[in-house]
Design an enzyme around this catalytic site. Structure first.
Site, PDB file in Angstrom:
ATOM      1  N   CYS A 330       0.837  -1.199   0.000  1.00 15.02           N
ATOM      2  CA  CYS A 330       0.000   0.000   0.000  1.00 15.02           C
ATOM      3  C   CYS A 330       0.878   1.258   0.000  1.00 15.02           C
ATOM      4  O   CYS A 330       1.569   1.517  -0.978  1.00 15.02           O
ATOM      5  CB  CYS A 330      -0.956  -0.041   1.188  1.00 15.02           C
ATOM      6  SG  CYS A 330      -2.415   0.988   0.977  1.00 15.02           S
ATOM      7  N   HIS A 427      -3.749  -5.878   1.025  1.00 17.25           N
ATOM      8  CA  HIS A 427      -3.558  -6.186   2.441  1.00 17.25           C
ATOM      9  C   HIS A 427      -4.185  -7.549   2.755  1.00 17.25           C
ATOM     10  O   HIS A 427      -5.146  -7.958   2.108  1.00 17.25           O
ATOM     11  CB  HIS A 427      -4.241  -5.143   3.325  1.00 17.25           C
ATOM     12  CG  HIS A 427      -3.563  -3.824   3.379  1.00 17.25           C
ATOM     13  ND1 HIS A 427      -2.345  -3.632   3.998  1.00 17.25           N
ATOM     14  CD2 HIS A 427      -3.935  -2.612   2.892  1.00 17.25           C
ATOM     15  CE1 HIS A 427      -2.006  -2.358   3.902  1.00 17.25           C
ATOM     16  NE2 HIS A 427      -2.944  -1.719   3.240  1.00 17.25           N
TER      17      HIS A 427
END
Length: 481
Positions: A330, A427
């Protein structure tokens, strides 16, 4: 339908785990039970089944209750972006970003969505167990409160106060809280719990009686320290700690000042073959690290500046020269590229920041946030993974021609030419046991024998057993109204 609220005499007293344990116990009794936290402050968020975001602790509590997480379980989420300001998420969606001093003016408008979410949960379930935030003893913040006694009184929910004996001064915590509460707030408290006792709980019998005598509140038990908490996902960045294992392969995570969505680390930490090191600014990257992880960030450009200030950019170059591997997730993925451009000032002052240049990709920030649960296929192994995306910004560039994974047939992430630098927006990928084993095997790290999700379920069951053995659960549930 009835509800009960667990508040704390301070922060980090164990409220989240107690609510999770009570949810699992109520589920065992055949009740439809839901967790609820009016206001949470955390950069560790979960993507809900209805497409929003809530605090990860409430997602764990939902799991304990046998439910999919929904935005109503945590209607107000504050995500700190700096020392003085936070993003405000209301019922799963970003409302605004405010400075701490301005939040008080906003709070009064947030009680309506908080109560709306609460009453929806009450209408759908037999029982709602509510978690407070911080401590009601912070009476300087009482005006417009939606997190503790302000909510309890508005929703008419009885309160049990938890004290943490491990940090010391638990008698003062509880007696002192009663001393500073306003009388109408005090009337909402129906009892207390002592948490995190080490040793023989009978040694605290006199202190337990003293608290009951001074406050007039009945006690509902002394909970010993629950060692199994380490097997459950951490809620707060402050709870992150190294999981050192002598002789295991060293995996290093750079603990950014604004680290976010770090649940990726929990499955790695559970692997016996992994020595997980949480590196703080000022600590050099060890020369024997096998993998360095750049985790998610709530403020990517600011954390990239912190990375450089710590000298980690130099350490990363040396790590790669030694043949090490780097994984950016991310915000960490965005840092690995050549530039991060924030023309609208989404994360701070508008501008452009040079990236680390370890991947040939570029990121442009935009106000649109991607919130999605995703199913992906790992490009190198062909293995299926489940995860979620929660980010702003779009990343493009030549290294995207070598994707990390495919989502709905489209490339996701990027891999360097030599295969030793990887970036991804996904994630939660390491929760998949087969993928985790394959990923670690490519790094010559033994792993994959740990059933991570089954371990979390077992830990929640152990937590419920722990509460059942040491707390008056019947008395607690009888308080709910």
């Amino acid at each position: 339908m009835p509800a009960l609220m667990i508040q704390g005499a301070g922060s980090n007293v164990g409220k989240s785990l107690i609510v999770a344990g009570l949810c699992r116990l109520a589920l065992r009794r055949g009740l439809s039970v839901a967790p609820f936290k009016p206001q949470n402050m955390s950069n560790n968020a979960a993507v809900t089944v209805d497409g929003g975001e809530i605090g990860r602790a409430q997602a764990l509590q939902a799991r304990a209750a046998g439910l999919e997480p929904v935005v109503d379980m945590n209607p107000v989420l504050l995500k700190p972006e700096s020392e003085v300001g936070s993003q405000v998420i209301v019922q799963g969606r970003r409302l605004t970003t405010v400075k701490a001093r301005d939040y008080a003016a906003l709070k009064s408008s947030l009680m309506a969505p908080v109560l709306e979410s609460f009453h929806r949960l009450k209408a759908a379930h037999d029982l709602v167990i509510v978690e407070g935030a911080g401590s009601p003893a912070e009476v300087n913040l009482r005006a417009g409160d939606i997190a503790n006694m302000g909510f309890a009184r508005a929703a008419d929910v009885p309160v049990v106060l938890v004290g943490d004996i491990d940090r010391g001064g638990v008698i003062a915590q509880l007696v002192g809280t009663q001393a500073v509460l306003y009388p109408d707030d005090t009337a909402m408290v129906k009892g207390f719990l002592i948490n995190k006792f080490r040793g023989d709980p009978r040694l605290f019998d006199e202190g337990y009686r003293l608290i009951a005598d001074r406050t007039g509140w009945p006690g509902f038990g002394v909970l010993p320290w629950f060692a199994g908490a380490s097997r459950l996902p951490a809620e707060d960045g402050l709870d992150l700690a190294s999981r050192r294992r002598e002789g295991a392969a060293k995996v290093v995570c750079l603990a950014f000042p604004r680290i976010a969505n770090f649940d990726d680390l929990d499955p790695l930490a559970a692997e016996p073959g992994v020595d997980l090191v949480m590196l703080r600014p000022g600590e050099p990257i060890p020369g024997d690290a096998r993998l360095v992880i750049l985790p998610g960030s709530k403020s990517t450009r600011a954390d990239l500046s912190a990375l450089r200030a710590a000298g980690w950019d130099i350490d990363l170059a040396a790590h790669l020269r030694r043949g090490g591997h780097v994984l950016g997730l991310c915000g960490g993925y965005q840092m690995l590229g050549t530039v991060i451009d924030d023309p609208e000032g989404i994360e701070g002052p508008a501008g452009m920041t040079p990236g680390l240049g370890l991947l040939d990709v570029q990121t442009v920030m935009s106000p649109d946030k991607r919130l999605a649960r995703v199913q992906a296929t790992h490009a190198a192994s062909g293995l299926a993974v489940e995860g979620y995306e929660i980010h702003i910004g779009r990343t493009e560039g030549p290294d995207r021609a070598r994707p990390f994974a495919h989502v709905a047939g489209q490339p996701e992430g990027a891999v360097s030419v030599d295969g030793r630098v990887t970036g991804s927006y996904l994630h939660g990928m390491f929760a998949a046991d087969a993928f985790r084993a394959a990923f670690l095997a490519r790094l010559e790290i033994a792993g994959g024998n740990t059933a991570f999700e089954a371990g979390v379920e077992a830990a929640l069951d152990d937590l419920a057993d722990h509460l059942a053995a040491h707390a008056d659960v019947d008395g607690l549930l009888a308080l709910a109204r």
